[in-house]
Scaffold this motif. Structure first.
Motif, short mmCIF file in Angstrom:
data_model
loop_
_atom_site.label_atom_id
_atom_site.label_comp_id
_atom_site.label_asym_id
_atom_site.label_seq_id
_atom_site.Cartn_x
_atom_site.Cartn_y
_atom_site.Cartn_z
N VAL A 288 -55.18 46.54 -15.67
CA VAL A 288 -54.15 46.60 -13.99
C VAL A 288 -55.10 46.53 -12.88
O VAL A 288 -56.05 46.86 -12.82
N SER A 289 -54.42 45.68 -11.79
CA SER A 289 -55.40 45.59 -10.60
C SER A 289 -54.71 46.02 -9.32
O SER A 289 -55.34 45.93 -8.34
N GLU A 290 -53.52 46.42 -9.48
CA GLU A 290 -52.88 46.88 -8.16
C GLU A 290 -51.68 47.94 -8.87
O GLU A 290 -51.41 47.75 -9.87
N PRO A 291 -51.44 48.85 -7.75
CA PRO A 291 -50.39 49.81 -8.03
C PRO A 291 -49.09 49.18 -8.79
O PRO A 291 -48.39 49.98 -9.75
N GLN A 292 -48.52 48.26 -8.25
CA GLN A 292 -47.25 47.75 -8.68
C GLN A 292 -47.21 47.15 -10.21
O GLN A 292 -46.24 47.28 -10.98
N ARG A 293 -48.46 46.99 -10.88
CA ARG A 293 -48.45 46.66 -12.08
C ARG A 293 -48.15 47.79 -13.13
O ARG A 293 -47.80 47.50 -14.38
N ILE A 294 -48.27 49.04 -12.57
CA ILE A 294 -47.84 50.22 -13.55
C ILE A 294 -46.38 50.06 -14.10
O ILE A 294 -45.71 50.01 -15.25
N ALA A 295 -45.28 49.98 -12.79
CA ALA A 295 -43.96 49.79 -13.06
C ALA A 295 -43.71 48.53 -13.91
O ALA A 295 -42.76 47.96 -14.64
N ALA A 296 -44.40 47.15 -13.53
CA ALA A 296 -44.08 45.92 -14.08
C ALA A 296 -44.50 46.14 -15.61
O ALA A 296 -43.65 45.43 -16.46
N THR A 297 -45.69 46.64 -15.90
CA THR A 297 -46.05 46.76 -17.36
C THR A 297 -44.94 47.64 -18.31
O THR A 297 -44.48 47.13 -19.19
N LEU A 298 -44.28 48.59 -17.55
CA LEU A 298 -43.22 49.59 -18.02
C LEU A 298 -41.93 48.66 -18.50
O LEU A 298 -41.37 48.49 -19.39
N ALA A 299 -41.89 47.59 -17.34
CA ALA A 299 -40.66 46.62 -17.38
C ALA A 299 -40.83 45.69 -18.77
O ALA A 299 -39.89 45.26 -19.32
N LEU A 300 -42.04 45.21 -18.68
CA LEU A 300 -42.47 44.29 -19.94
C LEU A 300 -42.13 44.99 -21.26
O LEU A 300 -41.91 44.53 -22.38
N ALA A 301 -42.67 46.37 -21.30
CA ALA A 301 -42.51 46.95 -22.54
C ALA A 301 -41.28 47.32 -23.16
O ALA A 301 -40.83 47.54 -24.18
N THR A 302 -40.25 47.28 -22.03
CA THR A 302 -38.85 47.71 -22.53
C THR A 302 -37.92 46.62 -22.34
O THR A 302 -36.56 46.56 -22.19
N THR A 303 -38.36 45.19 -21.99
CA THR A 303 -37.40 44.08 -22.04
C THR A 303 -36.92 43.92 -23.46
O THR A 303 -37.59 43.80 -24.64
N PRO A 304 -35.55 43.48 -23.51
CA PRO A 304 -34.84 43.54 -24.94
C PRO A 304 -35.34 42.20 -25.18
O PRO A 304 -35.41 41.15 -24.63
N ILE A 305 -35.70 42.08 -26.63
CA ILE A 305 -36.12 40.88 -27.47
C ILE A 305 -35.57 40.71 -28.78
O ILE A 305 -35.48 41.64 -29.57
N PRO A 306 -34.61 39.79 -28.93
CA PRO A 306 -34.15 39.64 -30.06
C PRO A 306 -34.77 39.39 -31.30
O PRO A 306 -35.67 38.93 -31.11
N THR A 307 -34.32 39.61 -32.40
CA THR A 307 -34.92 39.62 -33.89
C THR A 307 -35.18 38.02 -34.04
O THR A 307 -36.20 37.78 -34.55
N ASP A 308 -34.13 37.32 -33.58
CA ASP A 308 -34.60 35.92 -34.23
C ASP A 308 -35.65 35.34 -33.26
O ASP A 308 -36.31 34.39 -33.59
N LEU A 309 -35.90 35.90 -32.01
CA LEU A 309 -37.12 35.23 -31.37
C LEU A 309 -38.32 35.67 -31.89
O LEU A 309 -39.41 35.02 -32.03
N TRP A 310 -38.38 36.94 -32.62
CA TRP A 310 -39.48 37.43 -33.16
C TRP A 310 -39.80 36.60 -34.50
O TRP A 310 -40.95 36.39 -34.79
N ASP A 311 -38.94 36.38 -35.27
CA ASP A 311 -38.99 35.38 -36.14
C ASP A 311 -39.46 33.87 -35.90
O ASP A 311 -40.31 33.38 -36.61
N GLU A 312 -38.83 33.38 -34.64
CA GLU A 312 -39.48 32.38 -34.30
C GLU A 312 -40.99 32.31 -33.72
O GLU A 312 -41.80 31.37 -34.28
N LEU A 313 -41.29 33.36 -33.35
CA LEU A 313 -42.79 33.36 -32.79
C LEU A 313 -43.65 33.71 -34.13
O LEU A 313 -44.82 33.27 -33.93
#
Length: 325
Positions: A288-313
């Protein structure tokens, strides 16, 4: 488009888990400080003292209890900036600070004597007399495995510093998978960092992760974004791990980016959660390079990702190429 399949979320990224056999507990996300060293030639932007220290404050006030730095990030500037905050406010209870012993930046010396100097420099910059986790950093650029393990060498010096109570637990940090496996097999190290080799597009670290898990060694995954390609996409960032990359990799990432967009999921969320969702991965380093990245990282870590997207990836993953070794 939205998916009807239930989201496959990673475990709570703020819930602490055992750090291998050390007795320490860490969050699944570790905050990396390389960007705080201000290395515009590498990252394309500068970071001033005030911004860096505000970011460290945000880390200490935030949900993650694990911070990673190194003797050589910006010729010591990352450690100095972390240390300025540590001197001012101390570390929260249970916070785990990790740094790395590095070769001499001018001569390349990575002898046992140099390891002792590197650790002393780090302690002075960080304003502490003890570090819970100390890694041997990037030995592949300076030493053979045999030289590192030789009497009087770098590893012996780290072991002595552990016996002296200067450092707590030893780790090995580097790139080549088979070399990292050799170090893990010595049973000297309680943790291993490997970077850029366990991502959406490169699965080369799989045997190393298995080796670490079997031996009770904490596996810490560095660079889940591959140096930015898995955040910005290959058109904005055509290099992976700061290296020129085969077009087949860029094509795969472009397809992954499109697949994520079709599910309203940021590519960066999928890249981060690819690492977080693997139970063999103890923690994932996010720079990270700025304070706001802490909350942004938590948001990315908790974004819902559907199972079928994982299968596609998984289907879009390029074939193994060993292109970083």
């Amino acid at each position: 488009m939205a998916s009807d399949v239930a989201s496959d979320l990673a475990d709570d990224p703020t819930h602490r888990r055992p750090f291998g056999r050390t007795g320490l507990s860490v969050t699944p996300i570790c905050i990396g400080t390389s960007p705080l060293a201000s290395m515009p030639a590498l990252y394309g932007y500068a970071v001033g003292d005030a911004r860096a220290e505000a970011t460290v404050d945000a880390v200490l006030d935030g949900p993650f209890n694990f911070l990673d730095t190194s003797n050589n990030y910006g010729n010591g500037s990352a450690e100095r900036r972390v240390g300025a905050v540590v001197r001012r406010r101390g570390l929260p209870d249970g916070f785990v600070l990790a740094t790395k012993a590095d070769a001499d930046p001018d001569t390349g010396d990575f002898s046992g004597e140099r390891v002792r100097r590197s650790v002393a420099e780090s302690l002075d910059r960080l304003g502490v007399d003890y570090v819970p986790v100390m890694y041997l950093h990037d030995p592949e650029y300076h030493l053979t495995f045999e030289e590192a393990m030789a009497p009087g060498g770098a590893v012996e010096a780290l072991v002595a510093l552990r016996h002296e109570g200067v450092v707590g637990h030893l780790g090995i940090a580097g790139g080549p998978v088979e070399l990292m496996r050799r170090f893990v097999q010595t049973d000297v190290f309680a943790a291993v960092i490997n970077h850029n080799r366990w991502t959406l597009v490169d699965r080369a670290a799989d045997p190393l992760i298995d080796e670490a898990a079997a031996r009770g060694v904490a596996f810490v995954n560095g660079a889940p974004y591959g140096g930015g390609m898995l955040v910005k996409g290959p058109d904005a960032q055509p290099r992976y791990a700061y290296r020129d990359t085969d077009e087949s990799v860029r094509t795969a990432v472009r397809a992954m980016q499109d697949a994520c967009a079709a599910h309203d999921v940021p590519l960066s969320a999928a890249a981060l959660q690819f690492s977080l969702r693997d139970p063999r991965v103890t923690s994932t380093i996010v720079g990270v390079s700025e304070p706001q990245r802490i909350a942004a990282t938590l948001a990315l870590a908790t974004t819902p990702i559907p199972t079928d997207l994982w299968d596609e990836l998984d289907r879009l993953t390029p074939p193994p190429g060993g292109w970083l070794e």
